[in-house]
Enzyme design. Structure first.
Site, PDB file in Angstrom:
ATOM      1  N   PHE A   1       9.730  10.449  -3.225  1.00 39.56           N
ATOM      2  CA  PHE A   1       9.443  11.807  -2.798  1.00 39.56           C
ATOM      3  C   PHE A   1      10.475  12.200  -1.747  1.00 39.56           C
ATOM      4  CE2 PHE A   1       6.950  14.674   0.012  1.00 39.56           C
ATOM      5  CZ  PHE A   1       6.408  15.564  -0.902  1.00 39.56           C
TER       6      PHE A   1
ATOM      7  N   ARG B   1       0.841  -1.194   0.000  1.00 38.15           N
ATOM      8  CA  ARG B   1       0.000   0.000   0.000  1.00 38.15           C
ATOM      9  C   ARG B   1       0.879   1.249   0.000  1.00 38.15           C
ATOM     10  NH1 ARG B   1       0.059   4.316   2.589  1.00 38.15           N
ATOM     11  NH2 ARG B   1       0.154   3.253   4.586  1.00 38.15           N
TER      12      ARG B   1
ATOM     13  N   ARG C   1     -11.696 -20.272  18.022  1.00 36.24           N
ATOM     14  CA  ARG C   1     -10.978 -20.536  19.266  1.00 36.24           C
ATOM     15  C   ARG C   1     -11.970 -20.804  20.403  1.00 36.24           C
ATOM     16  NH1 ARG C   1      -6.215 -21.864  21.868  1.00 36.24           N
ATOM     17  NH2 ARG C   1      -5.900 -20.567  23.730  1.00 36.24           N
TER      18      ARG C   1
ATOM     19  N   TRP D   1      14.822   8.605   5.183  1.00 29.48           N
ATOM     20  CA  TRP D   1      13.567   7.841   5.318  1.00 29.48           C
ATOM     21  C   TRP D   1      12.726   7.909   4.050  1.00 29.48           C
ATOM     22  CZ3 TRP D   1      14.903   5.318   9.267  1.00 29.48           C
ATOM     23  CH2 TRP D   1      15.393   5.915  10.432  1.00 29.48           C
ATOM     24  N   ILE D   2      13.353   7.790   2.906  1.00 33.05           N
ATOM     25  CA  ILE D   2      12.609   7.962   1.659  1.00 33.05           C
ATOM     26  C   ILE D   2      12.039   6.615   1.196  1.00 33.05           C
ATOM     27  CG2 ILE D   2      12.692   8.813  -0.711  1.00 33.05           C
ATOM     28  CD1 ILE D   2      13.153  10.946   1.595  1.00 33.05           C
TER      29      ILE D   2
ATOM     30  N   GLN E   1     -18.313 -11.912  26.556  1.00 29.42           N
ATOM     31  CA  GLN E   1     -18.721 -10.494  26.531  1.00 29.42           C
ATOM     32  C   GLN E   1     -17.550  -9.532  26.321  1.00 29.42           C
ATOM     33  OE1 GLN E   1     -21.240  -9.586  29.873  1.00 29.42           O
ATOM     34  NE2 GLN E   1     -22.888 -10.887  29.122  1.00 29.42           N
TER      35      GLN E   1
ATOM     36  N   GLU F   1       4.435  11.331   6.838  1.00 27.82           N
ATOM     37  CA  GLU F   1       3.553  12.282   6.138  1.00 27.82           C
ATOM     38  C   GLU F   1       2.864  13.212   7.136  1.00 27.82           C
ATOM     39  OE1 GLU F   1       1.680  11.005   2.650  1.00 27.82           O
ATOM     40  OE2 GLU F   1       3.047   9.318   2.353  1.00 27.82           O
TER      41      GLU F   1
END
Lengths: 266, 383
Positions: free
Chosen positions: B123, B84, B267, B156-157, B278, B362
């Site tokens: 970028f 992604r 499970r 960190w590109i 609950q 970002e």
């Protein structure tokens, strides 16, 4: 070469489908619909044959209005045109009425060289519509095709391999023909972004009884002699038997079991 | 208002979901463990036109809308955040920026090749000593004849193995953020090198690098926008980038939810599936609400993008909420898995590690808050 691919929209094979015990029909509400998996192989084969021999692929489906989604999927995979047979008059069709209605739609499309269907639908599992359709069209039929070896358009010939229980049979016949395909025939492609865009924009005409030149009494419920007596989920398969022990001992037990049940003869 | 996806949105979502399940899911854990860039997957995505989703057809894209763009990021993020991320950087930070700021020649030259995946883009904004404080960047560009000479380091590109880089550098050191200019740089230009960064907590299959520029000559025609426009270019790029980060977070959270649901139904503890306990149901209720809330913030931002109106605030809200949300959801998912969630036998462990970056890159969560509040209040909290 003009190819028609007949497809059906069915409940997703991953969905838990329930039966209406009174009507004997599937409860489709809230269940995701997909293109019948075997029909995806039919679409893919149609598109591959078009890429190999030129021509066009037309996808046809009969079903409720939302069956348009199935046709869009066919268009996105590379079909050129699509038509949906949808009308209240077609509701309740059994395989006889379905094959009849589809045959009228295919005749309406003009000269066709090859019709491709999946071997069966995963909901009804009858495998009758393909052969029934061939009969109605007067086309040669090739069922359970796992490979198209060759098509000779000038000589109007097709050579295929059929996957049978006993092995593979090579069959040759004349065009126009109808073939039903099994999953071994290809690996259906994912549509790409641009073809999805094109598919979303393609108009899909909806045809009703007035668009087909046929006998109204043979459509839908009235044209369907099949009566579903009872519908039920078969009992789950009983668990197998696990043989334990040292290998020579287990092999000997296995041979005994297989021969006593006449699976093999020693 | 209409909450339904239209036909083409449904179709592209389904195609990318199928692609992610069939092509990415089976190999995601391996790429993660080996810190290997998924080159084969990127090639297939290119062939399917996925990098061109929201790019206009005249530049070789699919011409889909921003909701579709989010759906693609969501479906990729559901299975693998590294992939992604590759999509986000390529299309949101690079291609859309060239489309928005580029000359017609630049668009014709780069956009179709980026949209088809033929070339990969990155970028280059962040530096070793310049993160949130963009205006403090050290990289410089000096005009010399018909070209600029670029020097500096970028840190960190993502997509560090790219063919083309958007590089931000100071053309006027005395002008603060107004002295920044954006350049389109061919990474094969002499003087351009990169150093891969390994040992990351998450996104281990994405290529992250330090870019080193030593007297890199870039022709004047490769300035993106006007000289001095760099800050604006960067901020508009981040508006697009944050949008797909937020959508990716929704997808990863959905991925966490899906695997946790399957596990909780299977499970058995105390004589019944744990889904029937609950306190486990509380986890599911909280996850479901927050995933939907995030999803709707993304779609609202997408709706504004479709209309072509400025939506920095709404994008920041989506990015802030979704990036924090996915960390909470991944935490809950592991809680549901118990000890098994702590092992890499299940993907939820990878989802948890991959979720962490989202509140950092970002624009950190803290920066998003300043964007939202200072815009609303009309008082800047930035220096």
């Amino acid at each position: 070469m003009r190819i028609v691919v007949c497809i059906k929209q069915v409940p997703s094979t991953e969905a838990k489908v329930q039966m209406d015990p009174v009507k004997g029909t599937l409860i489709r509400e809230g269940v995701e619909s997909v293109v019948n998996p075997f029909d995806e192989y039919a679409i893919e084969e149609g598109v591959r044959l078009k890429e190999r021999y030129g021509g066009e692929v037309i996808a046809v489906s009969m079903g409720p209005p939302q069956a348009k989604d199935a046709l869009r999927q066919a268009l996105a995979m590379g079909a050129d045109k699509a038509a949906l047979l949808s009308d209240r008059a077609f509701a309740g069709s059994d395989t006889l009425a379905t094959a009849y209605t589809l045959s009228l739609a295919i005749k309406k499309l003009g000269e066709i060289d090859l019709v491709i269907c999946g071997k069966q639908a995963t909901d009804g599992d009858t495998a009758q519509v393909g052969p029934g359709l061939a009969q109605r069209l007067g086309f040669r039929q090739l069922t359970y095709v796992c490979k198209v070896r060759e098509i000779n358009l000038e000589g109007k010939k097709i050579v295929v391999e059929r996957l049978l229980d006993e092995g593979v049979q090579v069959a040759e016949t004349t065009l126009p023909a109808l073939m039903t395909v099994v999953k071994d025939i290809n690996q259906p492609r994912l549509p790409n972004v641009i073809s999805i865009r094109r598919a979303a924009r393609t108009e899909i005409p909806i045809w009703g009884p007035q668009d087909l030149n046929g006998d109204q009494a043979k459509f839908g419920f009235d044209g369907s002699p099949t009566q579903v007596v009872r519908i039920f989920t078969p009992p789950p398969r009983a668990g197998g038997q696990i043989l334990e022990g040292e290998v020579p001992e287990v092999v000997s037990k296995l041979l005994d079991a297989l021969s006593s049940q006449q699976v093999i003869s020693i | 208002m209409d909450f339904d996806l239209n036909e083409e949105q449904q179709m592209i979502k389904k195609m990318v979901a199928d692609f992610a399940d069939k092509e990415i899911a089976p190999v995601a854990a391996q790429y993660d463990q080996e810190e290997k860039f998924p080159e084969e997957i990127v090639k297939k995505m290119g062939a399917l036109g996925i990098f061109g989703t929201v790019i206009p057809e005249e530049y070789g894209g699919g011409g889909f809308d921003y909701i579709s763009h989010a759906l693609v990021a969501e479906e990729l993020g559901r299975v693998d955040s590294s992939v992604r991320g590759i999509y986000s950087v390529q299309i949101s930070l690079v291609t859309l920026s060239i489309l928005r700021w580029g000359t017609e020649d630049q668009k014709r030259m780069y956009v179709p090749r980026l949209a088809s995946g033929e070339i990969l883009g990155c970028f280059g904004l962040t530096e070793p000593n310049s993160g949130s404080d963009v205006a403090s960047m050290q990289a410089s560009a000096v005009l010399d004849g018909d070209s600029y000479v670029l020097n500096g380091n970028k840190m960190w590109i993502s997509n560090g193995c790219a063919d083309v880089a958007l590089i931000f550098a100071k053309t006027d050191k005395s002008a603060g953020h107004r002295g920044i200019t954006a350049f389109i740089v061919d990474t094969k230009t002499p003087g351009f090198s990169s150093r891969d960064i390994h040992g990351k907590l998450g996104l281990r299959a994405s290529s992250t690098a330090e870019l080193i520029l030593e007297d890199v000559r870039v022709p004047k025609e490769n300035v993106l926008g006007n000289p001095g426009d760099g800050f604006k270019v960067a901020m508009s790029a981040l508006d697009n980038g944050r949008y797909t980060v937020a959508a990716g977070c929704v997808g990863t959270a959905q991925g966490c939810y899906d695997v946790a649901k399957k596990y909780a139904l299977e499970r058995v503890q105390f004589g019944k599936p744990i889904a029937g306990h609950q306190l486990i149901q509380e986890h599911f209720a909280e996850m479901a609400i927050n995933i939907d809330a995030g999803r709707f913030l993304v779609y609202r931002a997408g709706h504004l993008k479709n209309k072509g109106v400025r939506c920095t605030r709404e994008v920041s809200m989506a990015k802030l909420f979704c990036s924090e949300m996915v960390n909470q959801v991944a935490y809950r998912a592991i809680q549901i898995f118990g000890g098994y969630g702590f092992s890499n036998e299940f993907p939820v462990e990878r989802f948890y590690r991959d979720a962490r970056i989202n509140t950092l890159y970002e624009g950190t969560s803290e920066i998003q808050k300043l964007i939202i509040a200072s815009g609303d209040l009309g008082v800047s909290a930035f220096v």
